[in-house]
Design a protein around this motif. Structure first.
Motif, PDB file in Angstrom:
ATOM      1  N   MET A   9       0.862  -1.180   0.000  1.00 10.27           N
ATOM      2  CA  MET A   9       0.000   0.000   0.000  1.00 10.27           C
ATOM      3  C   MET A   9       0.899   1.229   0.000  1.00 10.27           C
ATOM      4  SD  MET A   9      -3.492   0.621   1.800  1.00 10.27           S
ATOM      5  CE  MET A   9      -4.422   2.099   1.445  1.00 10.27           C
ATOM      6  N   GLY A  10       0.899   1.934  -1.115  1.00  4.42           N
ATOM      7  CA  GLY A  10       1.701   3.154  -1.218  1.00  4.42           C
ATOM      8  C   GLY A  10       0.853   4.370  -0.894  1.00  4.42           C
ATOM      9  N   THR A  12       1.149   8.928   0.444  1.00  5.18           N
ATOM     10  CA  THR A  12       1.933   9.980   1.103  1.00  5.18           C
ATOM     11  C   THR A  12       1.851   9.809   2.619  1.00  5.18           C
ATOM     12  OG1 THR A  12       0.093  11.333   0.307  1.00  5.18           O
ATOM     13  CG2 THR A  12       2.257  11.970  -0.396  1.00  5.18           C
ATOM     14  N   PHE A  13       0.705   9.292   3.087  1.00  2.00           N
ATOM     15  CA  PHE A  13       0.509   9.074   4.523  1.00  2.00           C
ATOM     16  C   PHE A  13       0.873  10.335   5.323  1.00  2.00           C
ATOM     17  CE2 PHE A  13       1.565   4.580   3.054  1.00  2.00           C
ATOM     18  CZ  PHE A  13       0.232   4.249   2.879  1.00  2.00           C
ATOM     19  N   HIS A  17      -4.109   7.384   8.270  1.00  2.00           N
ATOM     20  CA  HIS A  17      -5.365   7.471   9.031  1.00  2.00           C
ATOM     21  C   HIS A  17      -6.097   6.133   9.009  1.00  2.00           C
ATOM     22  CE1 HIS A  17      -7.415   7.800   5.166  1.00  2.00           C
ATOM     23  NE2 HIS A  17      -6.701   8.878   4.845  1.00  2.00           N
ATOM     24  N   HIS A  20      -6.828   4.242   5.638  1.00  2.00           N
ATOM     25  CA  HIS A  20      -5.740   3.424   5.071  1.00  2.00           C
ATOM     26  C   HIS A  20      -5.685   2.061   5.763  1.00  2.00           C
ATOM     27  CE1 HIS A  20      -3.805   7.613   4.515  1.00  2.00           C
ATOM     28  NE2 HIS A  20      -4.133   7.204   3.305  1.00  2.00           N
ATOM     29  N   GLY A 114      -6.851   2.944  -3.464  1.00  2.89           N
ATOM     30  CA  GLY A 114      -8.214   3.433  -3.319  1.00  2.89           C
ATOM     31  C   GLY A 114      -8.817   3.802  -4.656  1.00  2.89           C
ATOM     32  N   ASP A 116      -9.934   6.513  -5.878  1.00  2.00           N
ATOM     33  CA  ASP A 116      -9.448   7.750  -6.512  1.00  2.00           C
ATOM     34  C   ASP A 116      -8.138   7.494  -7.260  1.00  2.00           C
ATOM     35  OD1 ASP A 116      -8.453   7.320  -3.841  1.00  2.00           O
ATOM     36  OD2 ASP A 116      -7.572   9.322  -3.887  1.00  2.00           O
ATOM     37  N   ARG A 141     -13.944   3.921  -1.849  1.00  2.00           N
ATOM     38  CA  ARG A 141     -13.626   5.073  -1.012  1.00  2.00           C
ATOM     39  C   ARG A 141     -14.772   6.064  -1.150  1.00  2.00           C
ATOM     40  NH1 ARG A 141      -8.220   8.987  -0.916  1.00  2.00           N
ATOM     41  NH2 ARG A 141      -8.896  10.018   0.992  1.00  2.00           N
ATOM     42  N   LEU A 164     -15.025   4.636   5.191  1.00  2.00           N
ATOM     43  CA  LEU A 164     -14.559   5.641   6.145  1.00  2.00           C
ATOM     44  C   LEU A 164     -14.281   6.913   5.363  1.00  2.00           C
ATOM     45  CD1 LEU A 164     -12.166   3.613   8.482  1.00  2.00           C
ATOM     46  CD2 LEU A 164     -14.506   4.341   8.905  1.00  2.00           C
ATOM     47  N   ILE A 166     -12.640   9.561   5.404  1.00  2.00           N
ATOM     48  CA  ILE A 166     -11.492  10.231   6.030  1.00  2.00           C
ATOM     49  C   ILE A 166     -10.451  10.446   4.948  1.00  2.00           C
ATOM     50  CG2 ILE A 166      -9.697  10.079   7.815  1.00  2.00           C
ATOM     51  CD1 ILE A 166     -11.359   7.925   9.209  1.00  2.00           C
ATOM     52  N   SER A 167      -9.850  11.641   4.919  1.00  2.00           N
ATOM     53  CA  SER A 167      -8.705  11.874   4.036  1.00  2.00           C
ATOM     54  C   SER A 167      -7.629  12.605   4.831  1.00  2.00           C
ATOM     55  CB  SER A 167      -9.105  12.703   2.815  1.00  2.00           C
ATOM     56  OG  SER A 167      -9.358  14.041   3.189  1.00  2.00           O
ATOM     57  N   SER A 168      -6.383  12.450   4.390  1.00  2.00           N
ATOM     58  CA  SER A 168      -5.285  13.179   5.044  1.00  2.00           C
ATOM     59  C   SER A 168      -5.481  14.679   4.875  1.00  2.00           C
ATOM     60  CB  SER A 168      -3.947  12.749   4.443  1.00  2.00           C
ATOM     61  OG  SER A 168      -3.765  11.358   4.570  1.00  2.00           O
ATOM     62  N   THR A 169      -5.999  15.087   3.719  1.00  2.00           N
ATOM     63  CA  THR A 169      -6.253  16.508   3.482  1.00  2.00           C
ATOM     64  C   THR A 169      -7.189  17.058   4.557  1.00  2.00           C
ATOM     65  OG1 THR A 169      -6.013  16.210   1.095  1.00  2.00           O
ATOM     66  CG2 THR A 169      -7.182  18.186   1.822  1.00  2.00           C
ATOM     67  N   ARG A 172      -5.424  17.282   7.973  1.00  2.00           N
ATOM     68  CA  ARG A 172      -4.539  18.454   8.076  1.00  2.00           C
ATOM     69  C   ARG A 172      -5.363  19.721   8.320  1.00  2.00           C
ATOM     70  NH1 ARG A 172      -2.181  15.727   3.543  1.00  2.00           N
ATOM     71  NH2 ARG A 172      -3.056  17.233   2.072  1.00  2.00           N
ATOM     72  N   SER A 207      -3.174  16.201  -2.031  1.00  2.00           N
ATOM     73  CA  SER A 207      -2.013  15.720  -2.790  1.00  2.00           C
ATOM     74  C   SER A 207      -2.492  14.818  -3.887  1.00  2.00           C
ATOM     75  CB  SER A 207      -1.038  14.991  -1.887  1.00  2.00           C
ATOM     76  OG  SER A 207      -1.661  13.977  -1.146  1.00  2.00           O
TER      77      SER A 207
HETATM   78  P1  ATP Z   1      -4.476  13.226   0.669  1.00  2.00           P
HETATM   79  O1  ATP Z   1      -5.787  13.828   1.051  1.00  2.00           O
HETATM   80  O2  ATP Z   1      -3.280  13.971   1.199  1.00  2.00           O
HETATM   81  O3  ATP Z   1      -4.364  12.864  -0.791  1.00  2.00           O
HETATM   82  P2  ATP Z   1      -5.285  10.531   1.289  1.00  2.00           P
HETATM   83  O4  ATP Z   1      -6.229  10.437   2.431  1.00  2.00           O
HETATM   84  O5  ATP Z   1      -5.853  10.450  -0.089  1.00  2.00           O
HETATM   85  O6  ATP Z   1      -4.397  11.825   1.485  1.00  2.00           O
HETATM   86  P3  ATP Z   1      -3.024   9.024   0.419  1.00  2.00           P
HETATM   87  O7  ATP Z   1      -1.755   8.847   1.197  1.00  2.00           O
HETATM   88  O8  ATP Z   1      -3.050   9.974  -0.719  1.00  2.00           O
HETATM   89  O9  ATP Z   1      -4.184   9.427   1.494  1.00  2.00           O
HETATM   90  O10 ATP Z   1      -3.594   7.609  -0.054  1.00  2.00           O
HETATM   91  C1  ATP Z   1      -2.872   6.419  -0.091  1.00  2.00           C
HETATM   92  C2  ATP Z   1      -3.795   5.324  -0.646  1.00  2.00           C
HETATM   93  O11 ATP Z   1      -4.866   5.076   0.273  1.00  2.00           O
HETATM   94  C3  ATP Z   1      -4.480   5.698  -1.973  1.00  2.00           C
HETATM   95  O12 ATP Z   1      -4.548   4.528  -2.779  1.00  2.00           O
HETATM   96  C4  ATP Z   1      -5.864   6.129  -1.524  1.00  2.00           C
HETATM   97  O13 ATP Z   1      -6.817   5.961  -2.557  1.00  2.00           O
HETATM   98  C5  ATP Z   1      -6.134   5.194  -0.362  1.00  2.00           C
HETATM   99  N1  ATP Z   1      -7.077   5.751   0.618  1.00  2.00           N
HETATM  100  C6  ATP Z   1      -6.900   6.883   1.332  1.00  2.00           C
HETATM  101  N2  ATP Z   1      -7.943   7.118   2.152  1.00  2.00           N
HETATM  102  C7  ATP Z   1      -8.827   6.093   1.965  1.00  2.00           C
HETATM  103  C8  ATP Z   1     -10.123   5.775   2.521  1.00  2.00           C
HETATM  104  N3  ATP Z   1     -10.703   6.579   3.427  1.00  2.00           N
HETATM  105  N4  ATP Z   1     -10.729   4.646   2.082  1.00  2.00           N
HETATM  106  C9  ATP Z   1     -10.136   3.850   1.154  1.00  2.00           C
HETATM  107  N5  ATP Z   1      -8.909   4.095   0.591  1.00  2.00           N
HETATM  108  C10 ATP Z   1      -8.261   5.207   0.982  1.00  2.00           C
END
Ligand code: ATP
Ligand code: MG
Length: 207
Positions: A9-10, A12-13, A17, A20, A114, A116, A141, A164, A166-169, A172, A207
């Motif tokens: 699983m790649g 930016t983390f 959260h 992931h 995910g 996206d 997602r 879930l 939830i996003s890293s964006t 933050r 990101s």
């Molecule tokens: P950012 O908002 O900074 O882009 P992010 O929440 O999308 O952060 P990433 O590190 O960009 O997290 O995502 C890493 C991987 O995890 C990607 O393949 C993304 O699609 C997946 N992913 C992230 N959040 C979820 C979620 N809530 N459910 C399922 N997959 C997720």
């Protein structure tokens, strides 16, 4: 001879959260993976004080978040490789490392992404090479359509995972606004965000 099944699983983390972790856990369960390796991306070019965490801190948060799961581990291959991170390079480095450490053991590789990220996959560098060497698992997602990207010769699975939103964006932005992130990230990650005073500055977009 036994075959090892390993997920990658790649991301930016920034920060890692629960979305992931649930996605990785669900794919590991459904595909009977022996382990999932989390690979934080290398340092992108950001100006100092742009509200992003340095690679070493993203790595540390990922280690802390995955520490309690014996099937999860974290690799430094992308962080230690200069330049932007490409998934084909991640996979190549992890294969080389595994073959060196376990000569003669066969591995089936699973790349977890995910919805996206999956929809952007056609734009990835060397996508054919990636699909020739790994099974791609796209997970649902919230807010993103999970559709078969229509890849030629694709080894692609689409999997519904607990939703879930939830996003890293969003994390933050919440930290910057003083809103709670408890329960959205593992408690150790919340502690590290506070300890290092992460995400206080603006400019931290998606990101
Ligand atoms: P950012 O908002 O900074 O882009 P992010 O929440 O999308 O952060 P990433 O590190 O960009 O997290 O995502 C890493 C991987 O995890 C990607 O393949 C993304 O699609 C997946 N992913 C992230 N959040 C979820 C979620 N809530 N459910 C399922 N997959 C997720
Ligand atoms: Mg993202």
């Amino acid at each position: 001879m036994s075959v090892r099944r390993i997920g990658i699983m790649g991301g930016t983390f920034d920060p890692i959260h629960q979305g992931h972790l649930v996605a990785a856990s669900e794919v590991a369960h459904r595909f009977a993976l022996d382990e999932v390796i989390f690979s934080p991306t290398g340092e992108a070019y950001h100006k100092a004080g742009d509200g992003r965490a340095p690679a070493e801190v993203r790595y540390l948060m990922t280690v802390v978040a995955t520490a309690s799961n014996p099937r999860f581990r974290v690799t430094r291959v992308d962080i230690d490789r200069p330049g932007p991170t490409f998934t084909v390079d991640t996979l190549r480095d992890l294969r080389a490392e595994f073959d060196h450490d376990h000569p003669g053991v066969d591995v089936e590789w699973y790349f977890i992404t995910g919805a996206d990220a999956l929809s952007e996959i056609l734009g990835w560098r060397d996508v054919e090479q990636l699909l020739a060497s790994a099974h791609l698992v796209g997970v649902t997602r919230p807010g993103h359509e999970l559709a078969d990207p229509g890849l030629p010769h694709a080894q692609v699975s689409l999997l519904e995972v607990p939703a879930l939103s939830i996003s890293s964006t969003d994390i933050r932005a919440r930290v910057r606004a003083g809103a709670p992130v408890t329960y959205l990230v593992p408690s150790g990650v919340a502690h590290l965000i506070a300890k290092y005073g992460l995400y206080q500055q603006s400019g931290a977009g998606s990101s």
